[in-house]
Design an enzyme around this catalytic site. Structure first.
Site, short mmCIF file in Angstrom:
data_model
loop_
_atom_site.label_atom_id
_atom_site.label_comp_id
_atom_site.label_asym_id
_atom_site.label_seq_id
_atom_site.Cartn_x
_atom_site.Cartn_y
_atom_site.Cartn_z
N LYS A 115 -19.17 -4.64 0.47
CA LYS A 115 -17.86 -5.42 0.28
C LYS A 115 -18.03 -6.41 1.44
CE LYS A 115 -13.04 -4.69 1.46
NZ LYS A 115 -11.78 -3.94 1.36
N GLY A 124 -2.88 -3.17 4.05
CA GLY A 124 -1.88 -2.35 4.45
C GLY A 124 -0.38 -2.73 4.52
N ALA A 184 -6.16 -5.21 -1.37
CA ALA A 184 -5.56 -5.29 -0.28
C ALA A 184 -4.40 -5.67 -0.54
CB ALA A 184 -5.99 -6.47 0.89
N GLY A 185 -3.24 -4.93 0.03
CA GLY A 185 -1.74 -5.41 -0.04
C GLY A 185 -0.98 -4.55 -1.21
N ASN A 241 -6.31 1.06 -0.41
CA ASN A 241 -6.56 2.13 0.67
C ASN A 241 -5.42 2.73 1.35
OD1 ASN A 241 -8.89 3.02 3.22
ND2 ASN A 241 -7.29 4.04 2.73
N THR A 242 -4.61 1.86 1.94
CA THR A 242 -3.35 2.29 2.47
C THR A 242 -2.41 2.61 1.70
OG1 THR A 242 -3.80 0.62 4.30
CG2 THR A 242 -1.70 1.48 4.31
#
Lengths: 266, 66
Positions: free
Chosen positions: A108, A169, A195-196, A217-218
């Site tokens: 990645k 995040g 992301a996001g 992830n977050t």
């Protein structure tokens, strides 16, 4: 990339970089309380591919447990990232180190432009992608939601494009679905929103647009109950994908009655 | 001999190999990658690669990340 096709459940495999997955949810392994929570969240998510970062071994604390003690590389596809790299050179070096650790050619690619937004440095990402593709890596690049950048990366030979929904995040969900839709229409490689994402509906929206997968992830690790959120995300991705495949009704300005007009009393 | 490992100076016995260093650091069997003076080593080369004074070594592994 595709209009709503009629495919059976058994056909709906997510293929990227020469690998095939049933799960369209890819999860990160960062920001958890501990390795046990990481393992349980990943289980609950149903993810088959996970991202990891490449960092120095702590020489003085070397008897500590390692992440891969909790995640069997035979069971999960490990996708190393180049997080923390601000130059193409650093990202290329990190990718080589990741490959040197022997988990395959997938990477990645992240080349960050700014530490507040963590937005990608697009020219540097393209430069690094060119080199890594030439060196035999299977490159999944983190990119912004710019169709031109996505096209460049696909033309270079990346195995997918991974436009962000919003800053890493931030939990804002897809800020520009129109750009994502344009990227989907033009791409001949898988499109993975990365992301996001903040909540399950964000993941469902990504899948309903027609994305091939979602990476987060977050959204999971930072939730009050990460295990429950991981399960929610699994369901959100599945629901979104089925919605997409089912072929939704058109959006209309005015009503169309659901009940018949014939046989009304009176 | 004095080498740098992950940014920190270390005193090692002269001629220690990378394999020897990995052993000393109790990293055998760990999924790691090793770079000596910016060149990544194949695992098969660890035993053959003898370190010399001033070498800069990076030893990395995988940690949690998004």
């Amino acid at each position: 990339m595709q209009s709503s096709p009629v495919v059976s459940e058994t056909d709906d495999v997510f293929a990227v970089g020469g690998k095939r997955f049933r799960s369209r949810l890819i999860v990160g392994t960062g920001k958890y309380k501990d390795f046990d929570e990481t393992r349980r969240a990943i289980e609950a998510s149903g993810a088959e591919m996970v991202t990891v970062a490449v960092r120095r071994v702590n020489i003085t604390e070397r008897n500590k447990e390692n992440l891969l003690d909790y995640l069997d590389p035979r069971r999960f596809t490990i996708l190393p990232n180049t997080a923390g790299c601000y130059t193409a050179e650093d990202a290329i070096r990190t990718a080589h180190l990741a490959r040197g650790a022997g988990v395959g050619d997938l990477v990645k690619l992240e080349v960050i432009g700014d530490d507040k937004t963590l937005f990608p440095d697009v020219p540097a990402t393209i430069e690094a992608a060119k080199r890594l593709v030439a060196e035999g890596f299977v490159v999944l690049p983190y990119i912004n939601d710019d169709p031109i950048a996505a096209k460049r990366l696909e033309d270079i030979g990346c195995a997918a494009v991974m436009p962000l929904a919003a800053p890493i995040g931030s939990g804002l969900g897809i800020r520009n679905p129109y750009n994502i839709k344009i990227i989907l229409e033009q791409s001949r490689v898988p499109v993975i929103v990365d992301a996001g994402v903040g909540t399950a509906s964000d993941a469902a929206v990504a899948m309903e647009l027609g994305c091939d997968a979602v990476l987060m992830n977050t959204a999971i690790a930072g939730a009050k109950d990460p295990i429950l959120m991981a399960e929610a995300m699994r369901l959100g991705v599945e629901a979104g994908r089925k919605s997409f495949l089912a072929g939704r009704i058109a959006r209309k300005l005015y009503a169309t009655a659901s009940s018949p007009l014939d046989g009304l009393i009176g | 001999m004095r080498v740098i490992v992950n940014g920190e100076p270390h005193e090692l016995t002269d001629g220690l190999t990378v394999a020897g260093l990995i052993s000393q650091l109790s990293l055998n069997g760990r999924r790691i990658a090793v770079e000596v003076n910016r060149e990544i080593l194949d695992r098969e080369s660890y035993a053959a690669c003898s370190l010399t004074d001033g070498d800069e070594i990076e030893i990395v592994h995988f940690v949690g990340g998004g």
